[in-house]
Design a protein around this motif. Structure first.
Motif, PDB file in Angstrom:
ATOM      1  N   ALA A  86       0.785  -1.206  -0.078  1.00  0.00           N
ATOM      2  CA  ALA A  86       0.010   0.278  -0.124  1.00  0.00           C
ATOM      3  C   ALA A  86       0.848   1.433  -0.040  1.00  0.00           C
ATOM      4  O   ALA A  86       0.693   2.314  -1.020  1.00  0.00           O
ATOM      5  N   ASN A  87       2.075   1.394   0.900  1.00  0.00           N
ATOM      6  CA  ASN A  87       2.545   2.541   0.831  1.00  0.00           C
ATOM      7  C   ASN A  87       3.650   2.842  -0.371  1.00  0.00           C
ATOM      8  O   ASN A  87       3.444   4.184  -0.765  1.00  0.00           O
ATOM      9  N   ILE A  88       3.922   1.929  -0.908  1.00  0.00           N
ATOM     10  CA  ILE A  88       4.891   2.248  -2.410  1.00  0.00           C
ATOM     11  C   ILE A  88       3.709   2.629  -3.453  1.00  0.00           C
ATOM     12  O   ILE A  88       4.093   3.408  -4.215  1.00  0.00           O
ATOM     13  N   VAL A  89       2.431   2.070  -3.391  1.00  0.00           N
ATOM     14  CA  VAL A  89       1.387   2.333  -4.467  1.00  0.00           C
ATOM     15  C   VAL A  89       1.112   4.040  -3.938  1.00  0.00           C
ATOM     16  O   VAL A  89       0.905   4.681  -4.889  1.00  0.00           O
ATOM     17  N   ARG A  90       1.054   4.106  -2.864  1.00  0.00           N
ATOM     18  CA  ARG A  90       0.553   5.267  -2.289  1.00  0.00           C
ATOM     19  C   ARG A  90       1.512   6.725  -2.656  1.00  0.00           C
ATOM     20  O   ARG A  90       1.039   7.535  -3.068  1.00  0.00           O
ATOM     21  N   MET A  91       2.769   6.162  -2.464  1.00  0.00           N
ATOM     22  CA  MET A  91       3.708   7.244  -2.684  1.00  0.00           C
ATOM     23  C   MET A  91       4.039   7.409  -4.271  1.00  0.00           C
ATOM     24  O   MET A  91       4.046   8.735  -4.736  1.00  0.00           O
ATOM     25  N   ILE A  92       3.817   6.624  -5.112  1.00  0.00           N
ATOM     26  CA  ILE A  92       3.632   6.788  -6.620  1.00  0.00           C
ATOM     27  C   ILE A  92       2.676   7.516  -6.896  1.00  0.00           C
ATOM     28  O   ILE A  92       2.780   8.454  -7.871  1.00  0.00           O
ATOM     29  N   GLN A 128      -0.096  11.092 -13.433  1.00  0.00           N
ATOM     30  CA  GLN A 128      -0.457  10.675 -14.758  1.00  0.00           C
ATOM     31  C   GLN A 128      -0.296   9.480 -15.211  1.00  0.00           C
ATOM     32  O   GLN A 128      -0.414   8.800 -16.194  1.00  0.00           O
ATOM     33  N   TYR A 129       0.140   8.685 -14.050  1.00  0.00           N
ATOM     34  CA  TYR A 129       0.202   7.041 -14.212  1.00  0.00           C
ATOM     35  C   TYR A 129      -1.135   6.696 -14.046  1.00  0.00           C
ATOM     36  O   TYR A 129      -1.964   6.975 -13.148  1.00  0.00           O
ATOM     37  N   GLY A 130      -1.458   5.679 -14.728  1.00  0.00           N
ATOM     38  CA  GLY A 130      -2.666   4.701 -14.519  1.00  0.00           C
ATOM     39  C   GLY A 130      -2.413   3.556 -13.795  1.00  0.00           C
ATOM     40  O   GLY A 130      -1.331   3.517 -13.345  1.00  0.00           O
ATOM     41  N   ASP A 131      -3.385   3.013 -13.273  1.00  0.00           N
ATOM     42  CA  ASP A 131      -3.324   1.776 -12.510  1.00  0.00           C
ATOM     43  C   ASP A 131      -2.083   0.681 -13.185  1.00  0.00           C
ATOM     44  O   ASP A 131      -1.242   0.102 -12.193  1.00  0.00           O
ATOM     45  N   ARG A 132      -2.217   0.457 -14.189  1.00  0.00           N
ATOM     46  CA  ARG A 132      -1.169  -0.432 -14.989  1.00  0.00           C
ATOM     47  C   ARG A 132       0.386   0.262 -14.854  1.00  0.00           C
ATOM     48  O   ARG A 132       1.258  -0.539 -14.544  1.00  0.00           O
ATOM     49  N   ASP A 133       0.432   1.496 -15.085  1.00  0.00           N
ATOM     50  CA  ASP A 133       1.793   1.892 -14.826  1.00  0.00           C
ATOM     51  C   ASP A 133       2.377   1.990 -13.265  1.00  0.00           C
ATOM     52  O   ASP A 133       3.387   1.568 -13.043  1.00  0.00           O
TER      53      ASP A 133
END
Length: 421
Positions: free
Chosen positions: A361-367, A390-395
């Motif tokens: 969760a934390n790395i996803v939140r940071m990105i 600008q990143y989508g979920d896939r990115d």
């Protein structure tokens, strides 16, 4: 009656209570009973100053201040599985704060979870931890609160799902899950360990965030329980050296980490950055060492799986790694290094526990959202990370997977499932 039996009958009692309770108690602070003089025992300057320090240890300002609001005037929204709680005004204002609360009533709230009007406090207030605090320290905090300027600020009511908005049912919760008590004495430990335990388990209420909660919101006591989710961030387990555990650090390193918010391989971001800014940076050196010694001595455990269980195929993971490598080289390597080594205060990603935890969760939140450590004397010019909106979920999934499986990191891949907020 055992706690296990109590917990077993809670669902039935809650349902019965929801059907029979006809009067819902208000969310205001309540009126003080007549004849109580809160000024009967004037506080000394020393007590007030000690109370100010202890209130910082307990991070009162961090919870009781909404963004852009006056300190301690309440209004901060706390999103939970039960709905939204809003913290109350605890300045000494007589109409919207707790200016009319006596010392004894403040003790009841902090130690027994009871408001001045006799109604139970929701456990969004961490009184299950505060109950371990000494009475004289509670009195010092009350003295400090009474010394500050009052702020007239009416806070909004809680917005809770049914039946959790029926405050009377909190009495059932307290009967099942809350036992007012001081900490047991561990005679085989030294004074510094005891002080650290007192601060971590009491005023510091660390377990309130760093342990998962059960169905009815009580903190899980199992050593191998995972950490908790706070506003979309994962508060890692304090019992796991692979997550937040400090068992492999020296006492000096751990104490410095608490006060500065910056450690060997990472810095505290997300909600924890706020805790550092409002609370931990003000720890006295001896208290920081005491907390560090206690945290280092916590029993270690292999933490339960977090429930996040992506199962992408090997072909999917290969495609994600290739895409993630391209995005990392384009957008991340300039700061974090070609091999995730970090540079000039920028966190290294190779070997970083915040990157390789089971729960991503934390790395996803940071990105997605970015993150910024607190500015402290030990880390005066922290490096923040901008959001990659600008990143989508896939990115996001591809970059996170690449970082978690490169340079010696060995963590599960990140799926796009569950990334949407």
């Amino acid at each position: 009656m055992s706690r296990a039996i109590r917990v077993w009958i809670v669902p039935a009692v809650l349902l019965a209570g929801a059907l029979t309770v006809t009067a819902v108690m208000t969310t205001g602070g309540g009126e003080r009973p007549a004849g109580v003089d809160k000024r009967a025992d004037p506080a000394s300057a020393e007590r007030v100053e000690r109370g100010r320090y202890l209130a910082r240890v307990g991070n009162c300002t961090g919870c009781h201040t909404e963004p852009g609001g006056e300190p301690l005037a309440g209004g901060l929204a706390l999103e939970t599985d039960f709905g939204t709680f809003r913290t109350p005004n605890i300045t000494p204002d007589g109409s919207t704060g707790i200016g009319d609360w006596s010392r004894e009533q403040f003790r009841d709230a902090m130690l027994r979870g009871q408001r001045a009007d006799g109604a139970p406090l929701y456990p969004a207030c961490p009184y299950p931890s505060f109950t371990h605090t000494r009475v004289e320290d509670i009195d010092a905090i009350h003295a400090w609160i009474q010394s500050i300027d009052p702020v007239t600020h009416e806070t909004r009511d809680h917005d809770l799902d049914f039946p959790y908005g029926i405050r009377g049912l909190v009495n059932v919760w307290q009967w099942a899950f809350f036992q007012p008590a001081s900490l047991d004495n561990a005679g085989d430990r030294d004074e510094q360990w005891h002080r650290g335990r007192y601060l971590v388990e009491g005023l510091g209420h660390c377990s309130e965030c760093h342990r998962d909660r059960g169905t009815f919101g009580a903190v899980r006591e199992a050593v191998d329980a995972p950490g908790g989710m706070i506003h979309g961030w994962y508060a890692p387990s304090l019992n796991s050296p692979d997550e937040a555990g400090l068992q492999q650090w020296s006492t000096a390193e751990a104490a410095d980490f608490l006060r500065s918010g910056k450690g060997n391989d990472s810095a505290m971001v997300g909600p924890m950055a706020g805790v550092v800014f409002d609370s931990l940076q003000y720890l006295r050196p001896d208290d920081a060492r005491a907390m560090a010694e206690y945290l280092r001595a916590l029993p270690t455990a292999e933490i339960e799986a977090s429930g996040y269980r992506p199962r992408p195929s090997p072909e999917t993971v290969k495609a994600m790694m290739e895409r993630g490598e391209r995005l990392y080289g384009r957008d991340c390597a300039d700061c974090h290094g070609d091999a995730g080594e970090g540079d000039d205060g920028v966190a290294a990603l190779a070997g970083n526990r915040a990157v390789t935890m089971e729960n991503p969760a934390n790395i996803v939140r940071m990105i997605r959202r970015g993150g910024f450590p607190a500015s402290t004397p030990g880390n005066p010019y922290p490096h923040g990370m901008p959001p990659f909106q600008q990143y989508g979920d896939r990115d996001i999934a591809s970059v996170a997977t690449y970082i978690r499986q490169s340079w010696g990191n060995e963590a599960p891949p990140v799926s796009t499932i569950g990334l949407a907020e």
